[in-house]
Design a protein around this motif. Structure first.
Motif, PDB file in Angstrom:
ATOM      1  N   LYS A  92      -8.421  25.067 -32.185  1.00  0.00           N
ATOM      2  CA  LYS A  92      -7.872  23.737 -31.945  1.00  0.00           C
ATOM      3  C   LYS A  92      -7.630  23.013 -33.278  1.00  0.00           C
ATOM      4  CE  LYS A  92      -8.132  24.051 -27.442  1.00  0.00           C
ATOM      5  NZ  LYS A  92      -6.908  24.137 -26.617  1.00  0.00           N
ATOM      6  N   GLU A  93      -6.614  22.183 -33.295  1.00  0.00           N
ATOM      7  CA  GLU A  93      -6.332  21.351 -34.470  1.00  0.00           C
ATOM      8  C   GLU A  93      -7.145  20.062 -34.336  1.00  0.00           C
ATOM      9  OE1 GLU A  93      -2.570  18.829 -36.114  1.00  0.00           O
ATOM     10  OE2 GLU A  93      -2.162  20.912 -35.535  1.00  0.00           O
ATOM     11  N   VAL A  94      -8.071  19.827 -35.260  1.00  0.00           N
ATOM     12  CA  VAL A  94      -9.003  18.710 -35.155  1.00  0.00           C
ATOM     13  C   VAL A  94      -8.761  17.705 -36.284  1.00  0.00           C
ATOM     14  CG1 VAL A  94     -11.445  18.042 -35.055  1.00  0.00           C
ATOM     15  CG2 VAL A  94     -10.703  20.234 -34.081  1.00  0.00           C
ATOM     16  N   HIS A  95      -8.777  16.428 -35.931  1.00  0.00           N
ATOM     17  CA  HIS A  95      -8.580  15.354 -36.902  1.00  0.00           C
ATOM     18  C   HIS A  95      -9.634  14.270 -36.705  1.00  0.00           C
ATOM     19  CE1 HIS A  95      -4.389  16.452 -38.226  1.00  0.00           C
ATOM     20  NE2 HIS A  95      -4.441  17.113 -37.083  1.00  0.00           N
ATOM     21  N   ILE A  96      -9.916  13.540 -37.773  1.00  0.00           N
ATOM     22  CA  ILE A  96     -10.682  12.292 -37.699  1.00  0.00           C
ATOM     23  C   ILE A  96      -9.712  11.149 -37.942  1.00  0.00           C
ATOM     24  CG2 ILE A  96     -12.479  10.869 -38.759  1.00  0.00           C
ATOM     25  CD1 ILE A  96     -13.943  13.464 -39.516  1.00  0.00           C
ATOM     26  N   ILE A  97      -9.688  10.189 -37.036  1.00  0.00           N
ATOM     27  CA  ILE A  97      -8.842   8.996 -37.190  1.00  0.00           C
ATOM     28  C   ILE A  97      -9.771   7.789 -37.148  1.00  0.00           C
ATOM     29  CG2 ILE A  97      -6.904   7.670 -36.310  1.00  0.00           C
ATOM     30  CD1 ILE A  97      -5.895  10.155 -34.899  1.00  0.00           C
ATOM     31  N   SER A  98      -9.900   7.105 -38.269  1.00  0.00           N
ATOM     32  CA  SER A  98     -10.905   6.053 -38.383  1.00  0.00           C
ATOM     33  C   SER A  98     -10.380   4.846 -39.160  1.00  0.00           C
ATOM     34  CB  SER A  98     -12.144   6.606 -39.103  1.00  0.00           C
ATOM     35  OG  SER A  98     -13.065   5.584 -39.400  1.00  0.00           O
ATOM     36  N   GLY A  99     -10.843   3.686 -38.757  1.00  0.00           N
ATOM     37  CA  GLY A  99     -10.583   2.482 -39.531  1.00  0.00           C
ATOM     38  C   GLY A  99     -11.590   2.302 -40.649  1.00  0.00           C
ATOM     39  N   GLY A 100     -12.464   3.296 -40.828  1.00  0.00           N
ATOM     40  CA  GLY A 100     -13.455   3.256 -41.895  1.00  0.00           C
ATOM     41  C   GLY A 100     -12.843   3.611 -43.242  1.00  0.00           C
ATOM     42  N   LEU A 101     -13.690   3.688 -44.240  1.00  0.00           N
ATOM     43  CA  LEU A 101     -13.241   3.889 -45.623  1.00  0.00           C
ATOM     44  C   LEU A 101     -13.198   5.382 -45.958  1.00  0.00           C
ATOM     45  CD1 LEU A 101     -15.254   0.926 -47.132  1.00  0.00           C
ATOM     46  CD2 LEU A 101     -12.793   1.008 -46.656  1.00  0.00           C
ATOM     47  N   LEU A 102     -12.050   5.823 -46.438  1.00  0.00           N
ATOM     48  CA  LEU A 102     -11.759   7.244 -46.621  1.00  0.00           C
ATOM     49  C   LEU A 102     -12.806   7.966 -47.462  1.00  0.00           C
ATOM     50  CD1 LEU A 102      -9.719   9.588 -46.235  1.00  0.00           C
ATOM     51  CD2 LEU A 102      -8.600   8.810 -48.336  1.00  0.00           C
ATOM     52  N   GLN A 103     -13.144   7.402 -48.622  1.00  0.00           N
ATOM     53  CA  GLN A 103     -14.054   8.103 -49.530  1.00  0.00           C
ATOM     54  C   GLN A 103     -15.448   8.294 -48.942  1.00  0.00           C
ATOM     55  OE1 GLN A 103     -11.828   5.815 -50.321  1.00  0.00           O
ATOM     56  NE2 GLN A 103     -11.240   5.857 -52.481  1.00  0.00           N
ATOM     57  N   ALA A 104     -15.824   7.426 -48.010  1.00  0.00           N
ATOM     58  CA  ALA A 104     -17.138   7.553 -47.376  1.00  0.00           C
ATOM     59  C   ALA A 104     -17.129   8.597 -46.257  1.00  0.00           C
ATOM     60  CB  ALA A 104     -17.583   6.206 -46.822  1.00  0.00           C
ATOM     61  N   ILE A 105     -15.963   8.837 -45.664  1.00  0.00           N
ATOM     62  CA  ILE A 105     -15.850   9.748 -44.520  1.00  0.00           C
ATOM     63  C   ILE A 105     -15.544  11.185 -44.949  1.00  0.00           C
ATOM     64  CG2 ILE A 105     -14.494  10.222 -42.421  1.00  0.00           C
ATOM     65  CD1 ILE A 105     -14.154   7.184 -42.133  1.00  0.00           C
ATOM     66  N   LEU A 106     -14.888  11.370 -46.085  1.00  0.00           N
ATOM     67  CA  LEU A 106     -14.497  12.717 -46.515  1.00  0.00           C
ATOM     68  C   LEU A 106     -15.682  13.689 -46.637  1.00  0.00           C
ATOM     69  CD1 LEU A 106     -11.679  12.029 -49.139  1.00  0.00           C
ATOM     70  CD2 LEU A 106     -11.437  13.150 -46.907  1.00  0.00           C
ATOM     71  N   PRO A 107     -16.835  13.275 -47.172  1.00  0.00           N
ATOM     72  CA  PRO A 107     -17.965  14.222 -47.229  1.00  0.00           C
ATOM     73  C   PRO A 107     -18.446  14.664 -45.846  1.00  0.00           C
ATOM     74  CG  PRO A 107     -18.286  12.484 -48.845  1.00  0.00           C
ATOM     75  CD  PRO A 107     -17.128  12.057 -47.974  1.00  0.00           C
ATOM     76  N   LEU A 108     -18.415  13.760 -44.857  1.00  0.00           N
ATOM     77  CA  LEU A 108     -18.768  14.139 -43.487  1.00  0.00           C
ATOM     78  C   LEU A 108     -17.781  15.172 -42.953  1.00  0.00           C
ATOM     79  CD1 LEU A 108     -20.302  13.841 -40.808  1.00  0.00           C
ATOM     80  CD2 LEU A 108     -18.817  11.879 -40.279  1.00  0.00           C
ATOM     81  N   ALA A 109     -16.497  14.945 -43.205  1.00  0.00           N
ATOM     82  CA  ALA A 109     -15.475  15.897 -42.764  1.00  0.00           C
ATOM     83  C   ALA A 109     -15.707  17.267 -43.386  1.00  0.00           C
ATOM     84  CB  ALA A 109     -14.092  15.371 -43.136  1.00  0.00           C
ATOM     85  N   LYS A 110     -16.021  17.283 -44.676  1.00  0.00           N
ATOM     86  CA  LYS A 110     -16.301  18.552 -45.361  1.00  0.00           C
ATOM     87  C   LYS A 110     -17.525  19.226 -44.740  1.00  0.00           C
ATOM     88  CE  LYS A 110     -17.116  20.544 -49.955  1.00  0.00           C
ATOM     89  NZ  LYS A 110     -17.290  20.254 -51.405  1.00  0.00           N
ATOM     90  N   HIS A 111     -18.536  18.438 -44.434  1.00  0.00           N
ATOM     91  CA  HIS A 111     -19.758  18.933 -43.785  1.00  0.00           C
ATOM     92  C   HIS A 111     -19.445  19.597 -42.445  1.00  0.00           C
ATOM     93  CE1 HIS A 111     -23.976  18.930 -42.530  1.00  0.00           C
ATOM     94  NE2 HIS A 111     -23.646  18.265 -41.437  1.00  0.00           N
ATOM     95  N   LEU A 112     -18.394  19.096 -41.773  1.00  0.00           N
ATOM     96  CA  LEU A 112     -18.008  19.624 -40.459  1.00  0.00           C
ATOM     97  C   LEU A 112     -16.903  20.676 -40.549  1.00  0.00           C
ATOM     98  CD1 LEU A 112     -18.039  16.246 -38.485  1.00  0.00           C
ATOM     99  CD2 LEU A 112     -19.768  18.058 -38.430  1.00  0.00           C
ATOM    100  N   GLY A 113     -16.510  21.023 -41.780  1.00  0.00           N
ATOM    101  CA  GLY A 113     -15.511  22.073 -41.975  1.00  0.00           C
ATOM    102  C   GLY A 113     -14.078  21.632 -41.785  1.00  0.00           C
ATOM    103  N   LEU A 114     -13.838  20.338 -41.935  1.00  0.00           N
ATOM    104  CA  LEU A 114     -12.494  19.801 -41.710  1.00  0.00           C
ATOM    105  C   LEU A 114     -11.788  19.592 -43.051  1.00  0.00           C
ATOM    106  CD1 LEU A 114     -11.397  19.055 -38.889  1.00  0.00           C
ATOM    107  CD2 LEU A 114     -11.819  16.659 -39.435  1.00  0.00           C
TER     108      LEU A 114
END
Length: 213
Positions: A92-114
Motif C-alpha cells: 500500500k502507498e502510505v502517507h502522513i498528512i499533518s498540520g504539525g511541523l515537518l522537521q518534528a514529524i520526519l524522524p517518526l516517519a523514518k522510524h516507521l519506514g516511510l
C-alpha cells in the motif's frame, strides 16, 4: 473496502501527543495553547485563526523541535508499527498528512519506514543561531481545507484513498472524495464520530485495519 492510498494524521493518531501543545508546555504556556488546539480540532474556529497565533507566542527554536521529534517517537500509539508493517506487506502507498511541523514529524516517519516525500506537513524556518524565524505560511496544511487539497493531489480514483485521523481537519478529506476513518483511541471527539465514514475508539491503531484492508 480496500484502498490503494492510506493517509494518516500524526498528532493524536500516530502519536499520543499534540505537538504544538507539548511545545507550549515546554515554554510555560500549555493550558492556553491546549484551548486553542481543541477549538480548531473540534471545528469551533478555523485552523488559520489559531495557527500563526500559536507559533508566534511559542516561537519554538531548533532544539525544541528536536526534542519534540523524540517525543513523537517515544509516545507512539499502540499498534502503529504493526499497522505500517501490514500495509507494507500489502504494497500500500502510505502517507502522513499533518498540520504539525515537518522537521518534528520526519524522524517518526523514518522510524516507521516511510520516505520523506510521503510526509506532508508545515515547514518551519530558523535563524542561524537556531532561534525561531517563521513557518511556511503558504502551506495549505496551516489552513482550513488543506488536508482535502493534499488528498486531491494523491487520489488516484474515486474511493481509492482513505484518511485516518482524530480531528475535524481530517474530516475535510471527504471534500476530495476520500473515505475518512475517525480514530478516537487518544481523543474521542463527538464531531469526528458524527462526520467520519467509519469510527474506531481504539486504543490500538490496529483497529483501523479492518476498514482499510
Amino acid at each position: 473496502m480496500s484502498f490503494e492510498v492510506i493517509c494518516f494524521d500524526c498528532d493524536s493518531t500516530l502519536s499520543k501527543i499534540e505537538g504544538i501543545d507539548e511545545l507550549a508546555r515546554r515554554a510555560g504556556m500549555g493550558e492556553e495553547m491546549s484551548r486553542l488546539t481543541d477549538a480548531a480540532m473540534n471545528g469551533l474556529v478555523p485552523l488559520e485563526a489559531v495557527y500563526e497565533q500559536r507559533l508566534a507566542l511559542i516561537r519554538p527554536d531548533s532544539d525544541s523541535i528536536d526534542w519534540l521529534a523524540g517525543l513523537y517517537i517515544e509516545e507512539v500509539v499502540d499498534g502503529v508499527k504493526d499497522v505500517f508493517t501490514a500495509l507494507a506487506l500489502q504494497n500500500k502507498e502510505v502517507h502522513i498528512i499533518s498540520g504539525g511541523l515537518l522537521q518534528a514529524i520526519l524522524p517518526l516517519a523514518k522510524h516507521l519506514g516511510l520516505p520523506e516525500n510521503h510526509v506532508h506537513a508545515v515547514d518551519i524556518y530558523f535563524n542561524k543561531d537556531g532561534s525561531y524565524q517563521n513557518y511556511e505560511q503558504s502551506s495549505p496544511l496551516s489552513k482550513t481545507g488543506g488536508k482535502a487539497e493534499i488528498c486531491r493531489r494523491l487520489i488516484k480514483s474515486q474511493g481509492s484513498l482513505v484518511m485516518i485521523g482524530d480531528g475535524k481537519t481530517d474530516m475535510e478529506a471527504r471534500q476530495a472524495g476520500a473515505c475518512v476513518i475517525g480514530f478516537g483511541g487518544v481523543i474521542d471527539r463527538p464531531v469526528v464520530r458524527d462526520l467520519a465514514d467509519f469510527y474506531t475508539s481504539g486504543p490500538s491503531l490496529v483497529s483501523v485495519l479492518a476498514y482499510i484492508l
